[in-house]
Design a protein around this motif. Structure first.
Motif, PDB file in Angstrom:
ATOM      1  N   HIS A  98     -42.094  -5.575 -23.206  1.00 29.90           N
ATOM      2  CA  HIS A  98     -41.722  -5.350 -24.606  1.00 29.90           C
ATOM      3  C   HIS A  98     -40.834  -4.118 -24.720  1.00 29.90           C
ATOM      4  N   VAL A  99     -39.848  -4.169 -25.617  1.00 29.39           N
ATOM      5  CA  VAL A  99     -38.860  -3.088 -25.693  1.00 29.39           C
ATOM      6  C   VAL A  99     -38.863  -2.423 -27.075  1.00 29.39           C
ATOM      7  N   ILE A 100     -38.844  -1.085 -27.090  1.00 29.44           N
ATOM      8  CA  ILE A 100     -38.616  -0.359 -28.347  1.00 29.44           C
ATOM      9  C   ILE A 100     -37.107  -0.316 -28.587  1.00 29.44           C
ATOM     10  N   ARG A 101     -36.689  -0.867 -29.709  1.00 25.50           N
ATOM     11  CA  ARG A 101     -35.285  -0.735 -30.148  1.00 25.50           C
ATOM     12  C   ARG A 101     -35.255   0.506 -31.024  1.00 25.50           C
ATOM     13  N   VAL A 102     -34.654   1.570 -30.508  1.00 28.24           N
ATOM     14  CA  VAL A 102     -34.734   2.867 -31.199  1.00 28.24           C
ATOM     15  C   VAL A 102     -33.782   2.868 -32.403  1.00 28.24           C
ATOM     16  N   VAL A 119     -45.903  10.697 -38.677  1.00 26.19           N
ATOM     17  CA  VAL A 119     -45.972  11.464 -37.420  1.00 26.19           C
ATOM     18  C   VAL A 119     -46.213  12.941 -37.760  1.00 26.19           C
ATOM     19  N   PRO A 120     -46.742  13.720 -36.809  1.00 32.28           N
ATOM     20  CA  PRO A 120     -46.968  15.145 -37.088  1.00 32.28           C
ATOM     21  C   PRO A 120     -45.670  15.858 -37.493  1.00 32.28           C
ATOM     22  N   ALA A 121     -45.737  16.606 -38.584  1.00 31.23           N
ATOM     23  CA  ALA A 121     -44.540  17.244 -39.165  1.00 31.23           C
ATOM     24  C   ALA A 121     -43.919  18.276 -38.240  1.00 31.23           C
ATOM     25  N   SER A 122     -44.729  18.808 -37.298  1.00 29.99           N
ATOM     26  CA  SER A 122     -44.178  19.830 -36.400  1.00 29.99           C
ATOM     27  C   SER A 122     -44.082  19.324 -34.962  1.00 29.99           C
ATOM     28  N   ALA A 123     -43.976  17.991 -34.807  1.00 34.05           N
ATOM     29  CA  ALA A 123     -43.773  17.437 -33.452  1.00 34.05           C
ATOM     30  C   ALA A 123     -42.428  17.906 -32.923  1.00 34.05           C
ATOM     31  N   GLU A 124     -42.288  17.930 -31.605  1.00 33.32           N
ATOM     32  CA  GLU A 124     -41.008  18.330 -31.003  1.00 33.32           C
ATOM     33  C   GLU A 124     -39.958  17.234 -31.180  1.00 33.32           C
ATOM     34  N   ILE A 125     -40.338  16.005 -30.821  1.00 36.56           N
ATOM     35  CA  ILE A 125     -39.392  14.892 -30.836  1.00 36.56           C
ATOM     36  C   ILE A 125     -40.126  13.650 -31.344  1.00 36.56           C
ATOM     37  N   VAL A 126     -39.475  12.891 -32.209  1.00 33.89           N
ATOM     38  CA  VAL A 126     -40.056  11.610 -32.628  1.00 33.89           C
ATOM     39  C   VAL A 126     -39.038  10.501 -32.401  1.00 33.89           C
ATOM     40  N   ILE A 127     -39.492   9.466 -31.712  1.00 37.43           N
ATOM     41  CA  ILE A 127     -38.675   8.274 -31.498  1.00 37.43           C
ATOM     42  C   ILE A 127     -39.162   7.234 -32.502  1.00 37.43           C
ATOM     43  N   GLU A 128     -38.269   6.707 -33.306  1.00 32.69           N
ATOM     44  CA  GLU A 128     -38.644   5.660 -34.260  1.00 32.69           C
ATOM     45  C   GLU A 128     -37.966   4.358 -33.854  1.00 32.69           C
ATOM     46  N   GLY A 129     -38.577   3.258 -34.220  1.00 36.88           N
ATOM     47  CA  GLY A 129     -37.910   1.993 -33.928  1.00 36.88           C
ATOM     48  C   GLY A 129     -38.804   0.798 -34.146  1.00 36.88           C
ATOM     49  N   TYR A 130     -38.415  -0.293 -33.497  1.00 39.80           N
ATOM     50  CA  TYR A 130     -39.167  -1.542 -33.600  1.00 39.80           C
ATOM     51  C   TYR A 130     -39.468  -2.054 -32.204  1.00 39.80           C
ATOM     52  N   LEU A 131     -40.690  -2.523 -32.005  1.00 44.39           N
ATOM     53  CA  LEU A 131     -41.072  -3.087 -30.713  1.00 44.39           C
ATOM     54  C   LEU A 131     -40.863  -4.601 -30.764  1.00 44.39           C
ATOM     55  N   GLY A 132     -39.996  -5.102 -29.897  1.00 42.78           N
ATOM     56  CA  GLY A 132     -39.713  -6.542 -29.858  1.00 42.78           C
ATOM     57  C   GLY A 132     -40.909  -7.315 -29.327  1.00 42.78           C
ATOM     58  N   LEU A 133     -41.263  -8.393 -30.016  1.00 46.56           N
ATOM     59  CA  LEU A 133     -42.439  -9.167 -29.607  1.00 46.56           C
ATOM     60  C   LEU A 133     -42.058 -10.500 -28.961  1.00 46.56           C
ATOM     61  N   ASP A 134     -40.786 -10.835 -29.025  1.00 45.28           N
ATOM     62  CA  ASP A 134     -40.327 -12.105 -28.469  1.00 45.28           C
ATOM     63  C   ASP A 134     -39.946 -11.899 -26.996  1.00 45.28           C
ATOM     64  N   PRO A 135     -40.586 -12.648 -26.086  1.00 46.60           N
ATOM     65  CA  PRO A 135     -40.306 -12.461 -24.654  1.00 46.60           C
ATOM     66  C   PRO A 135     -38.820 -12.589 -24.310  1.00 46.60           C
ATOM     67  N   LYS A 178     -29.103   3.529 -23.910  1.00 48.39           N
ATOM     68  CA  LYS A 178     -29.057   4.654 -24.853  1.00 48.39           C
ATOM     69  C   LYS A 178     -30.111   4.542 -25.958  1.00 48.39           C
ATOM     70  N   ASN A 179     -30.493   3.305 -26.292  1.00 45.42           N
ATOM     71  CA  ASN A 179     -31.426   3.143 -27.417  1.00 45.42           C
ATOM     72  C   ASN A 179     -32.515   2.099 -27.153  1.00 45.42           C
ATOM     73  N   GLN A 180     -32.870   1.919 -25.891  1.00 44.29           N
ATOM     74  CA  GLN A 180     -33.919   0.933 -25.578  1.00 44.29           C
ATOM     75  C   GLN A 180     -34.947   1.509 -24.605  1.00 44.29           C
ATOM     76  N   ILE A 181     -36.220   1.312 -24.948  1.00 45.26           N
ATOM     77  CA  ILE A 181     -37.310   1.803 -24.095  1.00 45.26           C
ATOM     78  C   ILE A 181     -38.321   0.677 -23.889  1.00 45.26           C
ATOM     79  N   PRO A 182     -38.321   0.005 -22.741  1.00 38.46           N
ATOM     80  CA  PRO A 182     -39.418  -0.929 -22.463  1.00 38.46           C
ATOM     81  C   PRO A 182     -40.694  -0.148 -22.183  1.00 38.46           C
ATOM     82  N   ILE A 183     -41.818  -0.649 -22.682  1.00 37.83           N
ATOM     83  CA  ILE A 183     -43.094   0.065 -22.494  1.00 37.83           C
ATOM     84  C   ILE A 183     -44.127  -0.861 -21.844  1.00 37.83           C
ATOM     85  N   LEU A 184     -45.177  -0.230 -21.306  1.00 37.96           N
ATOM     86  CA  LEU A 184     -46.284  -1.019 -20.733  1.00 37.96           C
ATOM     87  C   LEU A 184     -47.358  -1.166 -21.801  1.00 37.96           C
ATOM     88  N   MET A 185     -47.465  -2.368 -22.333  1.00 37.45           N
ATOM     89  CA  MET A 185     -48.432  -2.601 -23.409  1.00 37.45           C
ATOM     90  C   MET A 185     -49.360  -3.742 -23.015  1.00 37.45           C
TER      91      MET A 185
END
Ligand SMILES: Cc1cc2nc3c(=O)[nH]c(=O)nc-3n(C[C@H](O)[C@H](O)[C@H](O)COP(=O)(O)O)c2cc1C
Length: 506
Positions: free
Chosen positions: A294-298, A254-270, A176-183
């Protein structure tokens, strides 16, 4: 070069309105399943740069009462629409787009901070966060999950200078609140991650703006030099500053008129990594293997009322060019041309990376003035860091060969290349893209080796200036082509009607 007339569309909705007026937007009102069907339709509909932008507004499981019930894709999968975004006539030739691309990332209009904007119409925090309330598609059957982030502007900042970076990086819904990304560490987001880590942090603030004017996606996916904030470049493209609002839970804008903004922290610890992938990648193969990432904790989602989820189907193939393929074909060509200029290679008259592979095969047209010039082209390109994931095969032709015409390049390769005369040169074991399946799997392991591994090839399809001038040919090195002399063409054209050939190509 055609004059630009910059357009500030205002937001995603303003851009869609402009597309609609130009007949470039297609609405799909029939119900489409977010699970595989939507991605399949998007891939089939985009065609070789010919399909429309698509608005899916009836998505299975996401009725009118859902937090989000629309997905928009494909807007930049055509040169006409890229031209519109840049404020150019829609029929501007890609060659002109490349020329413009050489300078377009150099413009700067700094953003303006505003107090609030439509993106703050809904603010969701803490336990209320549920990424599954958005119709993030399972774009392909083979993907490792549902990808919420396919064409969003991922915002991070340098902890020392506070300069923000906006890049496009893929992200899969893991909970529900985690997004791993390709970085990749070599990307600017990776530089930021390293800087935050070296400053003793095991998380880095991050925000993703999903759905805004097309220039944000275009610039986010382009190689803007390090230390330059993409918002400045976007401002220059649209001819007006980007209005930015501060995020709710992180110190980012972020752009004030964006549709959706996801905020959070990207975990750096493997230790906190989660499995991500596989994903249908830009190569046209399912080449992004599943691995811990790496995972975004939303921490917060802000969105407009009735938000539109901007997404894209990745991966070009013959007959179906992705938005990334189309945009990269312009910007990777422009970047290569700039690299050659900076290296002092004379006589470059055109550079083109066709959209089906967007810069893995690169065509360079030159006006030769000395022997070995094509080799200088390849050396200059391969010595540049821009070649890290591009320019594996470089084909160099003379200035009578139109590099936007496959037949012309093919003809030059057929009759101007002689492998026994060093026209084919292999540069073995260089750095390269970790996603290319033609590289052995072991050598694609960027974690083990820091980069992929490419054996590069130059195809020198220019007329060989190492051949002796032929006195029988008036000192030329190659015989004349079969194309008639201009005076003979003119004479034939003058009789075209008489010959009953009117309306036929002459
Ligand atoms: C649709 C799309 C998806 C992309 N996905 C990724 C990705 O998942 N990871 C990545 O490192 N680069 C990805 N890229 C490429 C980067 O966005 C691109 O290299 C960009 O220049 C990176 O930003 P930077 O210059 O600020 O590092 C993607 C580009 C596009 C257009």
């Amino acid at each position: 070069m055609t004059e630009r007339n910059p357009v500030a569309f205002g937001d995603l909705r303003g851009w869609m309105k402009a597309l609609d007026a130009a007949g470039e937007l297609h609405r799909i009102d029939a119900e489409v399943d977010w699970n595989i069907e939507l991605g399949t339709v998007a891939r089939l509909a985009q065609g070789p740069g010919t399909g429309p932008a698509l608005l899916f507004n009836n998505i299975r499981d996401y009725g009118a009462n859902a937090r989000c019930h629309q997905v928009f894709s494909g807007a930049l999968a055509s040169y006409r629409r890229v031209a519109m975004m840049l404020g150019l006539p829609p029929d501007t030739h890609p060659r002109e787009l490349v020329k413009l691309g050489r300078t377009v990332l150099g413009g700067s209009i700094p953003p303006k901070i505003v107090r609030t904007g439509p993106v703050k119409q809904n603010i969701v925090k803490g336990g209320d966060i549920d990424l599954y309330e958005f119709p993030a598609p399972q774009w392909n059957r083979a993907d490792g999950g549902r990808y919420f982030l396919t064409y969003g502007g991922v915002v991070t900042k340098d902890p020392d200078t506070n300069v923000m970076n906006v890049g496009v990086y893929r992200g899969m819904v893991a909970s529900k609140n985690q997004i791993p990304i390709l970085m990749w560490r070599a990307q600017h987001i990776g530089h930021h991650a390293t800087a935050w880590q070296q400053a003793g942090h095991n998380e880095m603030p991050i925000a993703v703006a999903v759905g805004w004017e097309p220039s944000l996606d275009f610039v986010g996916g382009s190689p803007v030099p390090k230390g330059i904030c993409e918002y400045d470049v976007v401002g220059a493209i649209r001819g007006a500053p980007v209005d930015l609002v501060k995020c709710e839970t992180v110190d980012l804008y972020v752009p004030a008129s964006a549709e959706i903004v996801i905020e959070g922290y990207l975990g750096l610890d493997p230790k906190g990594f989660l499995m991500e992938g596989p994903f249908a990648e830009f190569t046209g193969y399912v080449a992004g293997d599943a691995s811990p990432k790496h995972v975004i904790r939303v921490t917060c989602i802000t969105h407009r009322t009735d938000p539109i989820l901007r997404g894209t189907i990745e991966g070009s193939m013959p007959g179906s060019f992705s938005e990334n393929g189309v945009c990269s074909s312009i910007m990777r060509s422009a970047t290569a041309w700039n690299v050659l200029d900076r290296a002092g290679v004379p006589g470059v008259t055109d550079v083109w990376c066709p959209p089906v592979q967007a810069g893995i095969n690169t065509f360079v047209q030159i006006k030769q003035s000395y022997r070995g010039q094509a080799k200088q082209v390849a050396n200059a390109l391969w010595g540049s860091s821009a070649a890290h994931v591009r320019y594996k095969h470089v084909t160099v032709v003379d200035d009578d060969i139109d590099i936007h015409d496959y037949a012309a390049v093919d003809w030059a390769v057929a009759f101007r290349v002689n492998a026994g005369e060093n026209d084919i040169v292999i540069m073995p074991s260089t750095f390269g893209a970790g996603l290319d399946p033609s590289t052995r799997r072991r050598d694609r392991n960027v974690h083990q080796f820091g980069t992929g591994k490419w054996n590069r090839v130059l195809i020198d399809a220019t007329i060989n200036l190492d051949y002796d001038p032929d006195p029988d040919l008036g000192g030329a090195r190659f015989p004349p082509t079969v194309w008639p002399d201009q005076k003979d063409i003119d004479a034939a054209r003058a009789r075209w009607s008489e010959l009953g050939l009117d309306g036929r190509k002459r």
